[in-house]
Every structure is written in structure tokens, then in C-alpha cells.
Design a protein around this motif. Structure first.
Motif: not given
Length: 239
Positions: A150-172
Motif C-alpha cells: 500500500y506504500l507503492g512497493r518500495p524496498k524494505c530494510v530490516i535493521g538489527s544489531e550484530k549482537n542479536k544473531p538469532k533474531a537476524i538469522e530468523k528474519m533472514t
């Protein structure tokens, strides 16, 4: 309290003696810088009075005596969302405000004029949000997909800090099938979650003094806000 953190004061939608249920609107305003407030309990309105807010200001508040029944309002139902206008109206009706702390009305942030400025990037602020990603990662992605459509399909970046490896792995893993969504591991340093810092860290863009992120082609949404948008569209339970 009848006001979001940076918003305009709301007008009470109830009066003393009224019976309310979970999800009923108890305060609203036509002002753009506002979001409706809903009852989180069922019970009886016993007072409408000033209460000292954490900001140090007195704010008009609706006092409800809990009846312990936890009855849900008949108004709680999934909204119809088939276009941008309905999406923005649903976000406003949900009472959504930024859940990262600032409390900025989400409908105002997303309700830009596409004829004036179209964002290139939707940035999801995942700084210090490991628990949200681990417990509600699927909802975060669902909310992101709604916003991208609904925003017109821009790109999305989900940013999370490197010391959250489990969260980064799951979202990736969750986002691997979506070419326009990138999960980016960020340096773990304060204030990585600050809006202007996050925009530079994820896109390399600088938000000039006195301007909003949209002027730099970016919209920043907290991960918890993204998850809530998905949950509201699916079930209709307001904030």
C-alpha cells in the motif's frame, strides 16, 4: 490518557456511567496528529478527570472500573483492506502509534501524498528488538508486506544489531523469498535505534536538519508497530 505522546488531546467518546468493553473507543479527535484510544478492559466509566502524566503534565483521562468480565466489543472485527485508502483508514482506526517509544501516529507517518514524495525505502527499526523478532517475526514480515503493497512497493530494510544473531538469522530466513526485503546486521552501538542514525546505517542517506525522513525517501517503522499492523488487519483488535 486521552492523547498519544506527541499528539493532539482527544475528546472523550464516553461519559460517566457508560458501560464499555475491550476495544471500545473512549477518546478520539479529527486532528491529523492524533490516534483514537480504546478501552483495554470492560467495565463502567466512573470519572473523566485530569491525571498526572509521566511527562509531568495533567491530561484528561477516562477512569474505568474493571468488571473482571473481559468482554470484547462487538466493534472488534477484521477491517476491510483492499486499497491504500482502506489500509490507511484501518491503521488510523486501530489506534496505532509508534511502539518504539516516540508514539507518533502511524497513519500520519504512512499517509504521505504520493504525488509529492514517494519513499524509496521502508526501514524497520529492529534495534534492541530481539524478543519481538523471535516471538513475532512472522507478524513483522506480514506487516511489512502490507505496508510495501500500500506504500507503492518500495524496498524494505530490516535493521538489527550484530549482537542479536538469532533474531537476524530468523528474519533472514523468513524474508529469503522476498527480493525487495533485506535484513541488515548493524553495528551494536548507541544510538543505533535513533531514526536518523538508523537511516544512515541502513541506506547511507542523511536526513538534513529540519526535515523529516520522508524528505530523504525513507519511512521508519518500529518492528513492534509492523507486527501490530498485521495483527490488527487479521483480527481487528485495536492497540
Amino acid at each position: 490518557m486521552l492523547a498519544p505522546s506527541p499528539g493532539r488531546p482527544l475528546n472523550p467518546s464516553v461519559k460517566v456511567g457508560d458501560k464499555v468493553k475491550i476495544g471500545d473507543v473512549i477518546g478520539s479527535s479529527e486532528a491529523a496528529m492524533s490516534a483514537p484510544v480504546h478501552s483495554s478492559i470492560s467495565g463502567t466509566v466512573t470519572a473523566i478527570t485530569d491525571v498526572l502524566h509521566i511527562s509531568g503534565r495533567n491530561m484528561q483521562s477516562v477512569v474505568i472500573e474493571n468488571d473482571g468480565l473481559e468482554q470484547i466489543s462487538d466493534s472488534v472485527c477484521p477491517p476491510t483492506v483492499e486499497n491504500r485508502e482502506q489500509f490507511l483508514q484501518a491503521v488510523r482506526n486501530s489506534g496505532s502509534i509508534g511502539l518504539g517509544g516516540a508514539g507518533y501516529p502511524t497513519s500520519l507517518k504512512l499517509g504521505f501524498d504520493p504525488n509529492e514524495k514517494q519513499p524509496d525505502f521502508l526501514i524497520i527499526n529492529g534495534a534492541e528488538c530481539e524478543r519481538c523478532f523471535m516471538e513475532e517475526g512472522e507478524d513483522v514480515l506480514e506487516g511489512v508486506l502490507h505496508m510495501l503493497i500500500y506504500l507503492g512497493r518500495p524496498k524494505c530494510v530490516i535493521g538489527s544489531e550484530k549482537n542479536k544473531p538469532k533474531a537476524i538469522e530468523k528474519m533472514t530466513r523468513l524474508c529469503e523469498k522476498h527480493d525487495n526485503i533485506t535484513v541488515k546486521a548493524l553495528k551494536s552501538s548507541y544510538p543505533q535505534g535513533a531514526e536518523k542514525t538508523l537511516i544512515f546505517s541502513t541506506t547511507g542517506r542523511v536526513v538534513k536538519e529540519g526535515t523529516l525522513p520522508l524528505a530523504s525517501g525513507c519511512i521508519v517503522i518500529n518492528s513492534s508497530t509492523a507486527a501490530f499492523i498485521a495483527q490488527y488487519i487479521r483480527a481487528g483488535m485495536p492497540l
